[in-house]
Motif scaffolding. Sequence first.
Motif, PDB file in Angstrom:
ATOM      1  N   ASP A 129      50.674 104.701 -38.435  1.00  0.00           N
ATOM      2  CA  ASP A 129      51.314 104.633 -36.921  1.00  0.00           C
ATOM      3  C   ASP A 129      50.001 104.095 -35.876  1.00  0.00           C
ATOM      4  O   ASP A 129      49.160 103.587 -36.389  1.00  0.00           O
ATOM      5  N   ILE A 130      50.540 104.109 -34.570  1.00  0.00           N
ATOM      6  CA  ILE A 130      49.634 103.506 -33.540  1.00  0.00           C
ATOM      7  C   ILE A 130      48.193 104.259 -33.540  1.00  0.00           C
ATOM      8  O   ILE A 130      47.606 103.560 -32.873  1.00  0.00           O
ATOM      9  N   LEU A 131      48.472 105.391 -33.860  1.00  0.00           N
ATOM     10  CA  LEU A 131      47.235 106.021 -33.839  1.00  0.00           C
ATOM     11  C   LEU A 131      45.918 105.604 -34.733  1.00  0.00           C
ATOM     12  O   LEU A 131      44.953 105.851 -34.522  1.00  0.00           O
ATOM     13  N   ALA A 133      45.953 102.422 -35.301  1.00  0.00           N
ATOM     14  CA  ALA A 133      45.580 100.993 -34.791  1.00  0.00           C
ATOM     15  C   ALA A 133      44.378 101.421 -33.862  1.00  0.00           C
ATOM     16  O   ALA A 133      43.272 100.872 -33.579  1.00  0.00           O
ATOM     17  N   LEU A 134      44.628 102.481 -33.094  1.00  0.00           N
ATOM     18  CA  LEU A 134      43.815 102.971 -31.959  1.00  0.00           C
ATOM     19  C   LEU A 134      42.369 103.431 -32.671  1.00  0.00           C
ATOM     20  O   LEU A 134      41.434 103.064 -32.303  1.00  0.00           O
ATOM     21  N   ALA A 137      40.480 100.201 -33.814  1.00  0.00           N
ATOM     22  CA  ALA A 137      40.267  99.562 -32.678  1.00  0.00           C
ATOM     23  C   ALA A 137      38.707 100.505 -31.813  1.00  0.00           C
ATOM     24  O   ALA A 137      37.965  99.738 -31.579  1.00  0.00           O
ATOM     25  N   VAL A 162      43.672  94.894 -36.533  1.00  0.00           N
ATOM     26  CA  VAL A 162      44.159  95.956 -35.722  1.00  0.00           C
ATOM     27  C   VAL A 162      45.623  95.716 -35.443  1.00  0.00           C
ATOM     28  O   VAL A 162      46.540  96.663 -35.346  1.00  0.00           O
ATOM     29  N   ASP A 163      45.854  94.405 -34.861  1.00  0.00           N
ATOM     30  CA  ASP A 163      47.222  93.896 -34.654  1.00  0.00           C
ATOM     31  C   ASP A 163      48.222  94.284 -35.785  1.00  0.00           C
ATOM     32  O   ASP A 163      49.226  94.563 -35.625  1.00  0.00           O
ATOM     33  N   ALA A 166      49.124  97.704 -35.997  1.00  0.00           N
ATOM     34  CA  ALA A 166      50.085  98.263 -35.101  1.00  0.00           C
ATOM     35  C   ALA A 166      51.374  97.358 -35.297  1.00  0.00           C
ATOM     36  O   ALA A 166      52.450  97.965 -34.963  1.00  0.00           O
TER      37      ALA A 166
ATOM     38  N   GLN B  43      53.789 105.936 -29.256  1.00  0.00           N
ATOM     39  CA  GLN B  43      54.882 105.153 -30.013  1.00  0.00           C
ATOM     40  C   GLN B  43      56.126 105.850 -29.837  1.00  0.00           C
ATOM     41  O   GLN B  43      56.206 106.992 -30.242  1.00  0.00           O
ATOM     42  N   TYR B  71      53.703  96.526 -28.592  1.00  0.00           N
ATOM     43  CA  TYR B  71      54.375  95.845 -30.165  1.00  0.00           C
ATOM     44  C   TYR B  71      55.689  96.352 -30.403  1.00  0.00           C
ATOM     45  O   TYR B  71      55.901  97.441 -29.877  1.00  0.00           O
TER      46      TYR B  71
END
Lengths: 179, 147
Positions: A129-131, A133-134, A137, A162-163, A166, B43, B71
């Motif tokens: 999930d986005i975490l 990606a975080l 990054a 990273v993209d 995400a 998210q 995104y």
Amino acid sequence: MNEHPDILDLELFRTGEAAEDVGEHVLRCPQCQAELDRLSELSTQLAPADVPVADIAPAVDEAVLAVIGRRTSPRLRLILTVTRWLAPAAAALLVLGGIAVLWWNGPKGTAPGASAYAACDLNRDGSVDILDALAMARGLKAGATSPAWDVNRDGRVDSADVDAVARRAVAIEQEEVEG
Amino acid sequence: MKARLLSVLALAVALTARADQPVRFTAMDVWFDASDHKLAAYQVEVRYDVEHIKIVGLEGGDHAAFADAPYYDRRGLTGGRIVIAAFSTADGLPTGRVRLARIHLQVEGDVVPDLQLRLMTTGDAEGRRITPGVSVLPANTEPRKEK
């Protein structure tokens, strides 16, 4: 080893490939050491010679090996047999290994597979999930990196990876769209 | 550039809309309240009435760390469900109540757009999970302050 090793064992000793008991015998046997000196001298004399090696017919090859087999110890016969099959076996293993690696990683430039994204579950919570990606990054910003982070398989670990993580986090599955 | 793209997309969608239904465009804002935490990532899942609503654009929010569009997957624009997410590694991160995304909608028929928002995950500057308040409101509407 009480008996003198044969000339093939001595040659193996000279090239550092003999068994341990051969070496022990040679080190305390003046006769074998003299024989070893002669082998070394012969080797030195033959070294500069640039003699072209002709192709040997398989039948001749087999016959020579048979003679060697009859005149050498069982251990050496085993070494020769293993050596004979070792190269083709190693080549086959390399080919199979290469196929396995290609199958596992997929060809470059294609969409990353599930295994690539699984490696990006950086916080180990069972989902990407986005975490994640975080975390990637933040890691890149701090100078950390890992080959496993090359999600888009372009040979670099950078913001494009990273993209990719995400985008994976927000992906709508195809079945969901069709359903 | 973004505004121009949004306009073109909105016009294209409008031209393909059914002529017998009144069509209008509106926007909804996604608000977070991270209290004292520094919000570094979010998210959320948004569900909407696919019969009457299409998403025609997504924008970032008020805070500089989340100014870029979040995104999302284009397949979610018309399928009734979309996931939007964003993160930031900037030094200055938002705290307290902040608007972090705007969702532009095309609404067909005389219906009030109703978006169901589900918080999937949020994290602070150290990547730790936090649980902020989250709400979706018509654009340019401030959430009520809790007393």
